[in-house]
Design an enzyme around this catalytic site. Structure first.
Site, PDB file in Angstrom:
ATOM      1  N   CYS A  47       0.817  -1.226   0.000  1.00 47.70           N
ATOM      2  CA  CYS A  47       0.000   0.000   0.000  1.00 47.70           C
ATOM      3  C   CYS A  47       0.845   1.267   0.000  1.00 47.70           C
ATOM      4  O   CYS A  47       0.400   2.307  -0.447  1.00 47.70           O
ATOM      5  CB  CYS A  47      -0.965   0.012   1.187  1.00 47.70           C
ATOM      6  SG  CYS A  47      -0.191   0.431   2.767  1.00 47.70           S
ATOM      7  N   ASN A 269       6.938   9.447  11.616  1.00 50.79           N
ATOM      8  CA  ASN A 269       6.683   9.674  10.178  1.00 50.79           C
ATOM      9  C   ASN A 269       5.346   9.100   9.714  1.00 50.79           C
ATOM     10  O   ASN A 269       5.124   8.933   8.527  1.00 50.79           O
ATOM     11  CB  ASN A 269       7.823   9.099   9.324  1.00 50.79           C
ATOM     12  CG  ASN A 269       7.898   9.762   7.953  1.00 50.79           C
ATOM     13  OD1 ASN A 269       7.737  10.971   7.831  1.00 50.79           O
ATOM     14  ND2 ASN A 269       8.114   8.971   6.920  1.00 50.79           N
ATOM     15  N   GLN A 691      -5.080 -14.210 -13.916  1.00 51.08           N
ATOM     16  CA  GLN A 691      -5.882 -15.435 -13.873  1.00 51.08           C
ATOM     17  C   GLN A 691      -6.156 -15.969 -15.275  1.00 51.08           C
ATOM     18  O   GLN A 691      -6.798 -16.996 -15.417  1.00 51.08           O
ATOM     19  CB  GLN A 691      -7.219 -15.141 -13.176  1.00 51.08           C
ATOM     20  CG  GLN A 691      -7.087 -14.736 -11.713  1.00 51.08           C
ATOM     21  CD  GLN A 691      -8.392 -14.262 -11.111  1.00 51.08           C
ATOM     22  OE1 GLN A 691      -8.563 -13.086 -10.868  1.00 51.08           O
ATOM     23  NE2 GLN A 691      -9.323 -15.173 -10.859  1.00 51.08           N
ATOM     24  N   PHE A 722      -8.840 -12.882  -6.753  1.00 52.71           N
ATOM     25  CA  PHE A 722     -10.273 -12.792  -6.426  1.00 52.71           C
ATOM     26  C   PHE A 722     -11.135 -12.328  -7.597  1.00 52.71           C
ATOM     27  O   PHE A 722     -12.181 -11.722  -7.395  1.00 52.71           O
ATOM     28  CB  PHE A 722     -10.498 -11.871  -5.215  1.00 52.71           C
ATOM     29  CG  PHE A 722      -9.512 -12.071  -4.108  1.00 52.71           C
ATOM     30  CD1 PHE A 722      -9.458 -13.277  -3.422  1.00 52.71           C
ATOM     31  CD2 PHE A 722      -8.599 -11.087  -3.768  1.00 52.71           C
ATOM     32  CE1 PHE A 722      -8.529 -13.490  -2.415  1.00 52.71           C
ATOM     33  CE2 PHE A 722      -7.668 -11.287  -2.766  1.00 52.71           C
ATOM     34  CZ  PHE A 722      -7.637 -12.500  -2.088  1.00 52.71           C
ATOM     35  N   ARG A 836     -14.870 -12.639  -6.900  1.00 55.85           N
ATOM     36  CA  ARG A 836     -15.255 -13.884  -6.232  1.00 55.85           C
ATOM     37  C   ARG A 836     -16.768 -13.982  -5.999  1.00 55.85           C
ATOM     38  O   ARG A 836     -17.359 -13.146  -5.332  1.00 55.85           O
ATOM     39  CB  ARG A 836     -14.521 -13.923  -4.889  1.00 55.85           C
ATOM     40  CG  ARG A 836     -14.509 -15.259  -4.212  1.00 55.85           C
ATOM     41  CD  ARG A 836     -13.732 -15.146  -2.914  1.00 55.85           C
ATOM     42  NE  ARG A 836     -13.110 -16.378  -2.510  1.00 55.85           N
ATOM     43  CZ  ARG A 836     -12.111 -16.447  -1.621  1.00 55.85           C
ATOM     44  NH1 ARG A 836     -11.630 -15.350  -1.077  1.00 55.85           N
ATOM     45  NH2 ARG A 836     -11.605 -17.610  -1.288  1.00 55.85           N
ATOM     46  N   LEU A 962      -3.067 -18.673  -7.493  1.00 59.12           N
ATOM     47  CA  LEU A 962      -3.464 -17.370  -6.962  1.00 59.12           C
ATOM     48  C   LEU A 962      -3.388 -17.337  -5.444  1.00 59.12           C
ATOM     49  O   LEU A 962      -3.734 -16.335  -4.825  1.00 59.12           O
ATOM     50  CB  LEU A 962      -4.912 -17.053  -7.385  1.00 59.12           C
ATOM     51  CG  LEU A 962      -5.273 -17.400  -8.832  1.00 59.12           C
ATOM     52  CD1 LEU A 962      -6.775 -17.338  -9.034  1.00 59.12           C
ATOM     53  CD2 LEU A 962      -4.553 -16.470  -9.790  1.00 59.12           C
ATOM     54  N   MET A1005     -13.443 -23.480 -10.598  1.00 60.03           N
ATOM     55  CA  MET A1005     -13.250 -24.731 -11.332  1.00 60.03           C
ATOM     56  C   MET A1005     -11.784 -25.024 -11.669  1.00 60.03           C
ATOM     57  O   MET A1005     -11.498 -25.884 -12.491  1.00 60.03           O
ATOM     58  CB  MET A1005     -14.082 -24.719 -12.608  1.00 60.03           C
ATOM     59  CG  MET A1005     -13.755 -23.588 -13.538  1.00 60.03           C
ATOM     60  SD  MET A1005     -14.843 -23.576 -14.968  1.00 60.03           S
ATOM     61  CE  MET A1005     -14.048 -22.301 -15.938  1.00 60.03           C
ATOM     62  N   LEU A1182     -14.590 -25.119  -4.157  1.00 58.15           N
ATOM     63  CA  LEU A1182     -15.087 -24.334  -3.021  1.00 58.15           C
ATOM     64  C   LEU A1182     -14.487 -22.931  -2.948  1.00 58.15           C
ATOM     65  O   LEU A1182     -14.574 -22.269  -1.928  1.00 58.15           O
ATOM     66  CB  LEU A1182     -14.773 -25.070  -1.703  1.00 58.15           C
ATOM     67  CG  LEU A1182     -15.376 -26.465  -1.545  1.00 58.15           C
ATOM     68  CD1 LEU A1182     -15.013 -27.045  -0.182  1.00 58.15           C
ATOM     69  CD2 LEU A1182     -16.889 -26.434  -1.698  1.00 58.15           C
ATOM     70  N   GLU A1184     -15.310 -20.023  -4.167  1.00 58.97           N
ATOM     71  CA  GLU A1184     -16.166 -18.832  -4.086  1.00 58.97           C
ATOM     72  C   GLU A1184     -17.354 -18.987  -3.141  1.00 58.97           C
ATOM     73  O   GLU A1184     -17.884 -17.984  -2.649  1.00 58.97           O
ATOM     74  CB  GLU A1184     -16.735 -18.522  -5.476  1.00 58.97           C
ATOM     75  CG  GLU A1184     -15.692 -18.198  -6.515  1.00 58.97           C
ATOM     76  CD  GLU A1184     -16.318 -18.120  -7.890  1.00 58.97           C
ATOM     77  OE1 GLU A1184     -16.514 -17.001  -8.377  1.00 58.97           O
ATOM     78  OE2 GLU A1184     -16.622 -19.181  -8.459  1.00 58.97           O
TER      79      GLU A1184
END
Length: 1253
Positions: A47, A269, A691, A722, A836, A962, A1005, A1182, A1184
């Site tokens: 970030c 900082n 992906q 995702f 997702r 992923l 899948m 499984l 999602e």
């Protein structure tokens, strides 16, 4: 200004090695330095603003006064290297590595399965490691607190906390560990079902190496000598644009303050760093007074040259007359103890419990005349209600001499609202909520003081009502705990066969040591350039001119790339690479700058001047799109029965709408691409996180106008995706390839977090409108549902998302007369994309909302109406696909029973009777989720398996790793099929060179299709080896391979899976759209603070139909991670847009994903066994499904809010749209405080942010 001398040498240590930097630049931070100069890439950029913890390192300093070494965690992105003189820095590489020795922290995080994509793992390791250096035997609370600043988007945190808890002294694991039994169950054998025995053990603690604090690296003795040196002198570090000065003494500091009156003092900082990076603040001189003993110890002797400033209203409001003079510094702060009749409290409310700025905070103090409740002195300060801290001094003055009673409170609330005015268009929005918080926090203070007075003299001062007691306390931060249950492996299965075992992620150790290589970890390439995007600042405008002259004149800039530089198609399949002639959203890429460093590229991008002319209409919201009839595609529709006729014969009809806002993917590794142009044949290689490598190849080939066979896309792993890396990397890949093509040099394109959030967008916001006809007993006879999604400015994946929403719109409920229509709106926002669940989490929350509304109208519990309308036997969906809901019924039944739902619901009702300001709610949601794609050719997959002469095996396939453990499962498949140990098998990367035309890794899948392809290749090889094995059945694998080679038998095979033969005919509204269904149920319990809108998730039970789990630990990890991501989506994750289409939420400061403190205090997950013969080894995808189950938290909040509203005599039925943020919760719990606040006429102002659903 006095002239400044040349630079001193900067001396510090990194991982025990001395670093002498002769040209230390104050603008360079530690993260850049360790990654780019020292090539220690384990510390990650995510970030850049200190908000995620991915770059956590340990900084150690010797204090010569106390003669102790202090270790503390620091976010390297905010640590200027010049602040490190005399410090020792430890990065994840210094903790342990595969090449040397793995540290117990790294080992346990990996073996407890606390890593998925692995991008946050080095930061997690460093936070726990630093804690252990200070506290070798920590408490569970210390572990949770230490992880409060570290974000993870994959795991759901539970296994990370668990790995830390293994270092705690007290036992934190189940008493019956190793027995395979669960202490939650009675001794009735209920754990042994017809599906076999259940296990709860995902790892073996006996494997862990012990923690030995004596083996940690020593603090460098040279730094101790430097710290003790009595002849310290001023240090100066001269950078390219700024100077950093470290004074040696207090007098030296005062002299510097006099010489450089505008120079900021830098300590941590944490405020200055982000302002410089994100707000373009600049300072020619920085003063760094760390280590001056006078600023650490309060010395009561000697007052010359000192003055005292009261910390009162004028000081906190930064009034010039009360502020410090430029040459002054604060040397100490004196906080007196409160006296007997003096009460002081601090109160705050934020979007989440930890690591979040306050929405409103307050400090309040009241002093009474001794022995009375008569106000002698009162102070009230509020933060986040104006540009500075605000004092309610007039209100306080008016209340002097008043009794501390309800009438005083009533006057105080009215007066403070008059005195502290938040304008209706105030920055930050949430105006009515913040006004309400001003008086809600005042009420909390009032109650706390009333309680305090009562404790001092119960006879004289009556206590607050018992029902108000719970309002006094904030929600505690508890260490989460739970149990994960899955089917034990068949005892007759060969021990070498890994299928069904909880196998650790194959890269887990590399994740925790920082040795897993991501795109920006790849070594720099000769002559490489860095790319920075130039993005549109208008939502819909004509481009009048682009002036790049100033940018090109800056040092290090090589070129500016625009639409004119695209040799091929710049508008491919309606996706635009570089904006040309007009821009259609804020954040659209207009150009890019290629330069020798990223800092130079970013600086130049700011200097490109673009002149615009706005174009009407500017469409931002779904409502505006409907007004202008602005759509991306035609409507999608399914229908069964006769809806219009059915509405005539029902007892009741309700109509309503539900708004579901969008969601940011917030994958930890931002979009990253390395594009390498080759010398010949117009070839190009792209390393990237995606992906869908095939689509990247396609788009790059189109942009460069070359055949696809010249473009190679290589993908080893990515730090989370995702759905956000299905379509977007293709556009970004084309953008970077065009730059590489024009410059003829390698291009490194790493999006900053703010740019990633702005450019790539996320989940589609949705508006659902429903009309439901039902009988008084709760049976729903007819439903007419319309869905609209905000697709953004280009098609992306919007058509398929709408198809999925419509096809999955029944969820688990059978409604005989059912019609559902869906449409994607075209707006001037960046195009929303795959995420997702792919529409299911938005669309299905509308279904559960209207069922809850029906229950409310019928005076029935929601769970009863859900069960009444649930599919009960082998049935057909509204689009005529047959399915068997038996596993759904089982998940539902087990969830109700094992969660003790009815008992706990009664307990919650009892709690609610006794508590007015806090309410508990429970909800259970069922789920019928389908995996795969309704188009058959998207379900195909290929693989390539090589056996080498030493017996080792290389597996390649078209799927992408992923973090979900796809590579790990493929190793398990190959190990099972070839009957060899997993250690023989290696997966290197996914590449369009080895396996062409691979489909996307999404839709749950990845394992289904790639597993079948790998299985096919392995079975082909085993068939070839069969004659050799038959002749020598007792031989070794290596012998068989050698013999096969001698007999000229090919040891390489391709594997292929044609795919599930799905189809959907939209003309007829029917088809065999999905290969199978995943069923599940989740029950959640929350507690809500009606005064602030805060909520606490007390417990969640999930029952997920996994059929046969190939790897229970990976599957449970996916379920838990998806659930927490879903919970965030439905509660605290909130994207803020201006009415001009500008996204405000561009960092973890503005967009809050769940932290470790948001997860359930108790978290129970069970994988339910069923059969699924169509899939590999009868497994189910499984990845999602768990996402939607997060809505159980939303509906539990709904239940709690409904209880509050009932007690206040408000309407039964109300709409709680998603997300149920603290603002939504508080403002829906209507009471005397929400009624008291001033309201503004919406037609008189433009709000700071708007809803885009």
């Amino acid at each position: 200004m006095p002239s400044l001398p040349h630079s001193d040498e900067l001396i510090f240590f990194v991982n025990g090695r001395k670093v002498i930097e002769r040209n230390a630049d104050p603008e360079v931070n530690l993260l850049f330095y360790v990654r780019k100069r020292l090539r220690l890439t384990g510390t990650k950029y995510s970030c850049g603003g200190g908000g995620c913890g991915a770059c956590t390192v340990m900084v150690s300093r010797y204090n010569s006064m106390t003669k102790t070494i202090h270790h503390y965690p620091a976010t390297a992105c905010l640590v200027p290297i010049c602040s490190l003189y005399g410090a020792a820095v430890t990065t994840v590489e210094g903790v342990g590595s595969i090449k040397t020795r793995i540290h117990p922290v790294q080992e346990r995080l990996a073996k407890c399965h606390g890593t998925q994509c692995g991008f946050c793992s080095p930061g997690m390791v460093m936070s726990i490691y630093t804690l252990l250096r200070n506290h070798p035997e920590p408490t569970p609370e210390q572990i949770t607190k230490a992880l409060g600043g570290n974000l993870c988007r994959c795991t759901g945190y539970r296994p990370i906390v668990e790995s830390g808890k293994t270092f705690c002294v007290e036992s934190t694991v189940c008493e019956l560990k190793g027995s395979g039994k669960c202490c939650m169950d009675q001794e009735d054998g209920s754990l042994v079902s017809r599906w076999g025995k259940m296990c709860t053990k995902l790892y073996d603690e006996d494997e862990f190496q012990p923690l030995d604090p004596s083996q940690e690296p020593i603090f460098p003795p040279e730094l101790i000598r430097m710290a003790k040196d009595p002849n310290k002198r001023r240090l100066t570090f001269q950078g390219e644009r700024t100077t950093w000065i470290t004074p040696a003494t207090l007098n030296d500091l005062l002299e510097l303050k006099a010489n450089f009156p505008k120079a900021p003092l830098v300590m941590g900082n944490t405020e200055l760093g982000p302002s410089i990076k994100f707000k373009n603040e600049s300072h020619p001189v920085f003063i760094f007074p760390l280590g001056l003993p006078e600023l650490h110890f309060v010395n009561t002797t000697g007052d010359e040259g000192q003055q005292q400033i009261p910390l009162n209203g004028p000081f906190l409001e930064r009034s010039p007359e009360a502020d410090l003079k430029s040459e002054e510094i604060v040397s100490s702060v004196y906080i007196p103890y409160s006296t007997q009749w003096h009460f002081v409290f601090g109160l705050r409310m934020a979007q989440r419990q930890e690591n979040a700025f306050a929405i409103v905070n307050a400090g309040m103090s009241v002093k009474f005349e001794d022995g009375t409740n008569t106000i002698k002195k009162l102070q009230m300060f509020y933060g986040s209600v104006g540009p500075t801290t605000v004092s309610a001094s007039q209100t306080c003055k008016q209340l002097i001499g008043r009794q501390w009673d309800d009438q005083m409170l009533s006057d105080a609330c009215r007066w403070v609202l008059d005195e502290i005015y938040i304008p209706p268009a105030a920055e930050g929005g949430m105006v009515e909520y913040r006004r309400t918080l001003i008086i809600s926090l005042l009420f909390k203070f009032y109650l706390k003081v009333r309680r305090g007075l009562n404790q001092m003299d119960p006879q004289k001062f009556p206590d607050i009502p018992e029902k108000f007691m719970s309002a006094l306390e904030d929600f505690p931060i508890e260490t989460p705990q739970g149990i994960q249950m899955f089917q034990c492996v068949d005892p007759h299965q060969p021990p070498q066969d890994p299928v069904g075992h909880p196998v650790m992620h194959q890269s887990a150790i590399k994740h925790t040591t920082g040795e897993a290589v991501y795109i920006d970890d790849m070594p720099c390439i000769d002559q490489e350039l860095f790319l920075a995007p130039i993005t549109s600042t208008r939502a819909h405008a004509k481009i009048i001119s682009i002036d790049i002259s100033e940018a090109l004149a800056l040092p290090g800039v090589v070129d500016v790339i625009t639409a004119e530089d695209v040799p091929g198609d710049n508008n491919y399949q309606r996706e635009i690479f570089y904006a040309q002639n007009e821009v259609i959203c804020v954040g659209q890429i207009v150009g890019t700058v290629a330069a020798d460093t990223y800092a130079h590229a970013r600086e130049a991008a700011k200097k490109v001047k673009i002149a615009y002319e706005d174009i009407e209409p500017r469409i931002i919201t779904i409502e505006q799109a409907l007004e202008h009839n602005s759509f991306l595609f035609d409507e999608k529709k399914i229908e069964q029965g006769n809806v219009e006729q059915a509405f005539k014969y029902v007892d009741q009809i309700i109509e309503g709408e539900v708004h579901v806002e969008g969601q940011e993917h917030f994958y930890m590794e931002t979009s990253s691409i390395l594009a390498l142009p080759k010398e010949e044949d117009k070839e190009m290689v792209l390393h990237l996180g995606t992906q869908y490598p095939t689509r990247v190849q396609e788009y790059v080939a189109a942009a460069l106008n070359v055949p696809r066979n010249r473009i190679a896309c290589r993908m080893k792993r990515t730090g989370g995706a995702f759905g956000g890396k299905v379509a977007k990397p293709a556009v970004l890949g084309a953008v970077s390839a065009v730059a590489a093509n024009k410059t003829g040099r390698p291009i490194r394109f790493i999006l900053e977090r703010g740019d990633d959030m702005l450019i790539t967008a996320g989940r589609h916001p949705l508006l659902g409108k429903y009309k439901i006809g039902f009988m008084n007993n709760g049976v729903i006879k007819a439903a007419d549902v319309k869905y609209y999604v905000n697709g953004g400015c280009t098609p992306d994946e919007s058509e398929m998302v709408v198809e999925f929403i419509v096809l999955k719109s029944e969820n688990a409920h059978y409604i005989p007369n059912f019609r559902c229509r869906g449409r994607a709106c075209k707006t001037n926002l960046p195009s929303n994309t795959a995420f997702r669940g792919f529409g299911f989490p938005q669309g299905t929350v509308v279904v559960e909302a209207y069922i809850t509304a029906v229950a409310s109208q019928c005076n029935l519990p929601p769970e009863e109406v859900k069960e009444i309308n649930m599919y009960k036997r082998i049935s057909k969906t509204a689009f005529k696909q047959t399915f068997n809901p038996e596993p759904l019924r089982r998940c539902w039944k087990e969830c109700l029973e094992k969660s003790s739902f009815y008992t706990r619901k009664l307990a919650a009702e009892e709690f609610n009777k006794k508590n007015y300001w806090k309410k508990r709610g429970l909800a259970i949601v069922p789920m019928k989720f389908c995996i795969g794609i309704p188009t058959a050719y998207y379900n195909q997959a290929a693989a390539l398996v090589h056996i080498y002469l030493d017996g080792s095996v290389l597996v390649t396939h078209g799927g992408c790793e992923l973090g979900q453990g796809l590579y790990t499962k493929m190793i398990q498949v190959a190990s099972h099929e070839l009957n060899i140990p997993q250690s023989y098998i290696h997966l290197s990367e996914t590449s369009t060179v080895t396996v062409p035309n691979g489909v996307f890794t999404s839709g749950s899948m990845g394992t289904d299709i790639n597993g079948k392809a790998v299985q096919n290749a392995c079975q082909t090889l085993m068939a070839r080896l069969h004659p050799i094995i038959r002749k020598n059945p007792k031989g070794k694998w290596e012998d068989w391979i050698a013999k096969a080679f001698e007999e000229s038998i090919s040891l390489s095979a391709t594997g292929y899976f044609k795919g599930y033969q799905t189809n959907m005919d939209w003309e007829k509204g029917e088809g065999n759209a999905y290969p199978y269904y995943v069923y599940g149920a989740a029950c959640s319990e929350v507690e809500v603070d009606c005064l602030t809108g805060a909520h606490k998730l007390l417990r969640t039970d999930i029952f997920m139909d996994a059929a046969f789990s190939i790897n229970p630990t990976l599957d449970i990890g996916q379920v838990e991670g998806a659930f927490i991501q879903g919970m965030g989506f439905y509660t605290i994750e909130e994207l803020k847009y201006s009415s001009e289409g500008v996204l405000y939420s561009r960092s973890p400061d503005d967009y809050k994903i769940p932290t470790v403190t948001e997860i359930p205090e108790e978290f129970y997950v069970t994988l339910v066994r069923s059969q699924n013969p169509i899939a590999i080894y009868s497994s189910k995808g499984l990845g999602e499904a768990g996402m939607f189950l997060g809505s159980s938290v939303l509906f539990a909040i709904y239940d709690a809010v409904a209880a509050a509203r009932r007690e206040r005599g408000l309407t039964k039925t109300f709409v709680l749209s998603s997300p149920a943020t603290p603002e939504t919760i508080r403002m829906t719990c209507v009471d005397q405080f929400t009624d008291m606040i001033p309201r503004d006429d919406p037609s008189t102002f433009t709000p700071w942010s708007i809803r885009v659903s």
